[in-house]
Each structure stands twice: as C-alpha cells, then as structure tokens.
Design a protein around this motif. Structure first.
Motif, short mmCIF file in Angstrom:
data_model
loop_
_atom_site.label_atom_id
_atom_site.label_comp_id
_atom_site.label_asym_id
_atom_site.label_seq_id
_atom_site.Cartn_x
_atom_site.Cartn_y
_atom_site.Cartn_z
N ASP A 1 -17.80 5.33 0.06
CA ASP A 1 -17.60 5.83 1.42
C ASP A 1 -16.68 4.94 2.24
O ASP A 1 -17.07 4.31 3.22
N THR A 2 -15.43 4.84 1.77
CA THR A 2 -14.41 4.16 2.57
C THR A 2 -13.06 4.73 2.16
O THR A 2 -12.97 5.53 1.23
N ASN A 3 -12.01 4.31 2.83
CA ASN A 3 -10.67 4.80 2.51
C ASN A 3 -10.20 4.21 1.18
O ASN A 3 -10.16 2.99 1.02
N ILE A 4 -9.83 5.09 0.27
CA ILE A 4 -9.21 4.64 -0.99
C ILE A 4 -7.73 4.97 -0.86
O ILE A 4 -7.35 6.14 -0.74
N ILE A 5 -6.92 3.91 -0.85
CA ILE A 5 -5.49 4.08 -0.63
C ILE A 5 -4.76 3.64 -1.90
O ILE A 5 -5.06 2.58 -2.46
N VAL A 6 -3.82 4.46 -2.34
CA VAL A 6 -3.13 4.16 -3.59
C VAL A 6 -1.80 3.48 -3.29
O VAL A 6 -0.99 3.98 -2.50
N ASN A 7 -1.61 2.34 -3.94
CA ASN A 7 -0.34 1.65 -3.88
C ASN A 7 0.58 2.28 -4.92
O ASN A 7 0.25 2.35 -6.10
N VAL A 8 1.72 2.79 -4.45
CA VAL A 8 2.62 3.56 -5.32
C VAL A 8 3.90 2.77 -5.58
O VAL A 8 4.55 2.29 -4.64
#
Lengths: 303, 258
Positions: A93-100
């Motif tokens: 339950d938190t922001n999952i941000i993908v490094n691209v």
C-alpha cells in the motif's frame, strides 16, 4: 504529529520518504525488516524494454564514505516486470514507481507505453543518467538537446506522472532541469551517481570490470545538496532530492534546500530499516520545531 | 526464512593467532534459526575506512548455549576492527542470509568436505548438521602452513579430519586436492569452501569422479539480501546474486572453466 502528506504533481505521497531505484529491489526484499507500505514510495530497479544481464563482476568497490557500482541495469525487462514481479508487489500500500531506462529513444517510449496502462504504477522515473551502460543512459542526460528530445517523445507516450532523473555529471544541472521541464516533465529527481573510478594498486588494475562506475553514499551528499538547491531555485516543477542520505537530518537538509520529497539509496544496504528511521526522525523534527505540515519546511532555507 | 537485524553481544573473542579470531556471540533473546552455508552481514563500527557491512559465514551455532560463532580472518581495516572486539561489546548483524547446502540422499553416502584457510568456516556448521543427522563426514582442511589450519579439534567432533599444508608443517605437504585420501577413495558428495583456485581444483576432481559437488562462493557484496545486484556470479541461468541464489552453488550451474 505534523501532516506529512505531500504531492509531487499528480502523485500523492503519504510522506516524503521514498527509496531510490537500484537500492531497494522491488520492496519485498525489505519486508522482513519493516512494513514497507509505511513509506511514501518505492522506486523499483531500473527497467528496460528487454532483459539485460548487466555488467561482469566485479561491479562494486567500497570507497571512503561511499561506494562505486557498475551494475549496468541488470533486469528481466518490462514485460517480465509486469507479468511476474508486479503481482507480488501490487498489494503493497504505497506508490510503486518504475525507473525506466533505455539504449534508444524508442526503448524509452515503448517501455513507458507498456507502463502507462498499469493501474498500480502511478509514475515513472525516466533514467537519463545511468553512468554504467555503453549506450543510452547518461548519454541522454548530459546534454540539454538530447535530454529534451527523450522527454518530449516519452511525454507523448506517457500520460501519468513523469519524473526525470538527472545526472550530476554535467557542468550546469539547472540547464538540463529547465530543458526537461520545458518538454513536459512533471518533476525531476536528483542526483544519480557521480562517475568515479577505483584502482587496485597491488594488481595495477581497475577494481571494476567496467573501469569506471557510479559513486554514491554520504561522500556525494554535499554535491547532491548543492545541485538540489540550484535546481529547486531554477524550475517550477517539484524536485525529488537524493544523494547520500543516511539519516533524518540529511533528509531534512534536502527538504530545506527545496526538495519536495527525498529518496534514500545506498543507506538501505547498511541499515535496511533506515527509511523508517528517517520518517520517524522527520516527524520528531517537525514536532520539535512546531511545524504543522512538512510542506512548511520545503525550500525553507534561510539565506 | 525471516531475516533480522540484531545487536548481538560478544561473549568471547578467542584470538586463534595474529590473523584469526573466533567471535562467540550471544543474545538475551533466543537466536533465530540458521542453516549451514548461510552468512551474516556484519556492521563494523569505529572504522572510518569501512563503509559497508562485511559478509561473514556462520561458523557454528550452539542453540543450547544460544551461541553464534563467526570466524574472522584479518584482511583489511574492517576485519581488523572486528578482531579487536572484546567480551561485552555488541556487534550488529543482518542475518541469516543466503541459501544452504543440499543434504545427501542416503545416510551411507560418502561425504567429503574440503576447506581452505578461512573458507573452513561454513564447513564446521555443515559438518555438525550432518553428524547430528547420522551422516559420516571426512574433512580435508588445508592452509599455507599450520598457522592457517584452524579449529581442528572442533572438526574432529564431527568426522575424520585430514590436513594438508603447502610447507608441510602439518599433515600432508601440498594442496588439499593432492591429499592421498582423494586418490584412495571415491566420494558421492563433495562440499567445498576456500580460495577460488582451490574450489576450482576440487570442482575438477568432483567432475572427474562424478561426485555431486557444491561450492560456497565469497563475492564482494553491498547489501547481502538481493537489493543491490553487486555480488553476481555467471551461471547457466545468467548473472545470479551470490547473496540470495547462493552462496552455495552446484558446480554444474557455474560457468567455471574446469
């Protein structure tokens, strides 16, 4: 207790403490140590269009108050991430941000497109600053022209929060920040690692298989802090600060310099619970100084 | 297996010689379960040049005495500081990390454990496990000279002990792979830990004699639990982290030229 909520453009954070790409796996690696859903966000390992094996061992060298790495974006590709890794992290339950990251502009676009439709991923961090790959990576982030070009193209393909991760290996980081802001970046994160080198004098050989690598840890903090301050004073979009944060005091310095949120990187290796300690420490600081909200200290440096 | 970050108390620092110390750690709480082959990431305090934790093999666990043993060789400032610790000091560990060795299929299996230098560390714990479960072990332990042969009395509790030294000061002269036991007998299972050239020689012997063989690798690490991807080794499945997919690998999985 002060209000820790903060917005980075469209991205809503429960608090400004996040973990940096390449230092926190995908999150579950740390779940034995603390409840990872307590932090504001997790930036997962650098993800590319296709599977990458990364660089040969040795990939790491310890340095005074820091480390050099030359991992080279080892990952199983964006499709594997979406199909196999995402299901294991979607309930955090938190922001999952993908490094691209990518070798070509098309790589960036295709990867961003695939992630655009994933509900659980509210943002991507465009990595135009990896110093450890032969093609792409930092090459895009060290000139205003190429940085602007890749952001412009990805902006067309990606509608959600677009964070651009900047390289410190430039003469004037503010210029790059302004260039990506002009092409539609929603926010910038900085700094990525500084290009460095280590030598084994006994063997008369470089320590890293790639000869050079990216320096991180407290050794880089003063540089990171200076760059965050410069960029925050140049752009209108939010700034996410990182570089050598080891404790709450370090994190607060970045917020005062103008970062709206921070990422913890190398410190996760030494104390896997550091993110929670930083969060608790920010809370304690806000209470002690009588602030009602963390927003009151962002850019509150008195000069 | 759940991982912990705990402050353990040094119960005793047994200085074995000027190069090696045995740290016997304990805790006011019951120690978590650990498996042979696993390791701990040890934080080194008060060493300005040591930034990262140091991966150290679990040498032995005595659950009754609530003791965890770490065998330390001085190789740099970090390990030097560790060897200077005194009873009553605390040591911060992230553990237990990594995988374990594979149990032989039957109790009659002929088992050989080969260790060199500080690489003997995980073999003591593994030997104790095998002995407890009714297996018979043979240990071949090697070092440059007798000062590098450690814990021989401890190993003797768990099986037959044979030694080699390069200078002939203890046991047979030569390398572990030249020991007469290896010529006289065939083994079904071989487990090894030590310098890479030694492990490769053992792996070559295992391949020739068609023995099952696992090696415990020691790559430089930052985190120790799969977050940094720094400690990879080249395998038939590509680059794998030694900290999470190892440190114990079957030799058939490694891309070693043997």
């Amino acid at each position: 207790m002060a209000n820790l909520n903060i917005n980075i453009g469209k991205l809503q954070l429960k608090n400004p403490v996040m973990t940096a790409s390449g230092t926190f796996g995908y999150g579950p690696e740390f779940s034995d140590f603390f409840d990872v859903s307590r932090i504001g966000g997790i930036f997962v390992k650098g993800t590319t269009l296709r599977d990458r094996q990364g660089n040969a061992y040795p990939r790491m060298a310890e340095t005074p108050s820091g480390m050099l790495n030359a991992v080279g974006l080892q990952n199983k590709g964006v499709d594997y991430f979406i199909n196999h890794i995402l299901p294991t992290v979607k309930d955090i339950d938190t922001n999952i941000i993908v490094n691209v990251s990518g070798s070509t502009i098309n790589d960036y676009i295709e990867t961003a497109e695939k992630l655009n439709s994933i509900e659980k991923i509210p943002a991507i961090e465009l990595n135009i600053s990896c110093p450890n790959v032969k093609e792409g990576g930092m090459a895009f982030g060290t000139s205003c022209l190429s940085a602007a070009q890749v952001v412009k193209e990805v902006r067309r393909a990606y509608q959600k929060e677009l964070i651009v991760k900047l390289s410190p290996n430039v003469t004037d980081i503010s210029e790059i920040a302004l260039a990506v802001e002009a092409e539609g970046a929603d926010s910038v994160s900085l700094i990525n690692t500084l290009l460095g080198m280590a030598i084994d004098s006994e063997k008369r050989k470089p320590v890293l298989s790639t000869i050079t690598g990216g320096l991180s840890g407290p050794a880089v903090k003063p540089i990171a802090l200076r760059m965050v301050w410069q960029v925050a004073n140049s752009v209108k979009i939010p700034v996410i600060g990182m570089g050598g944060i080891m404790n709450a005091a370090d994190a607060i310095e970045f917020l005062l310099a103008g970062a709206s949120a921070i990422q913890i990187g190398t410190a996760n290796f030494i104390d896997p619970t550091v993110a929670i300690k930083v969060l608790d420490g920010i809370n304690e600081y806000l209470d002690r100084h009588g602030f009602q909200s963390v927003t009151e200290i962002i850019g509150a440096l008195e000069v | 297996m759940k991982k912990f970050m705990l402050d353990l108390i040094i119960k005793k620092n047994e200085v074995l010689n000027d190069q090696y110390s045995l740290l016997i750690l304990s805790s006011s709480e019951k120690l978590p379960e650990m498996l042979p082959g696993q390791f701990a990431e040890v934080r080194v305090d008060n060493s300005p040049t040591t930034f990262l934790r140091r991966p150290i093999s679990i040498n032995y666990v005595d659950y009754e005495a609530n003791e965890l043993w770490l065998l330390i060789q001085i190789v740099g400032d970090g390990t030097k500081k560790m060897c200077e610790l005194k009873a009553g000091n605390t040591l911060n560990l992230v553990f237990p990390l990594g995988n374990t060795f594979t149990f032989p299929e039957n109790k009659d299996a002929k088992i050989l454990l080969v260790g060199g230098g500080v690489g003997i560390a995980p073999l003591l714990f593994w030997g104790s496990y095998l002995k407890e479960r009714g297996y018979n072990c043979n240990f071949v332990l090697g070092g440059r000279s007798k000062e590098n042969l450690l814990q021989l009395c401890e190993f003797e509790r768990f099986g037959n002990v044979y030694t080699t030294t390069e200078d002939g000061s203890h046991g047979e002269k030569g390398f572990v792979t030249q020991h007469s036991l290896l010529k006289a007998s065939n083994f079904d299972y071989i487990f090894t830990c030590g310098p890479t050239p030694m492990m490769k020689a053992v792996a070559a012997y295992a391949t020739q004699t068609k023995a099952f063989c696992e090696v415990s690798l020691e790559n430089t690490m930052a985190c120790g639990f799969g977050a940094c991807l720094c400690c990879v080794t080249d395998t038939t499945e590509g680059h794998l982290c030694v900290c999470t997919e190892g440190p114990v690998f079957n030799i058939t999985k490694l891309k070693w030229q043997i």
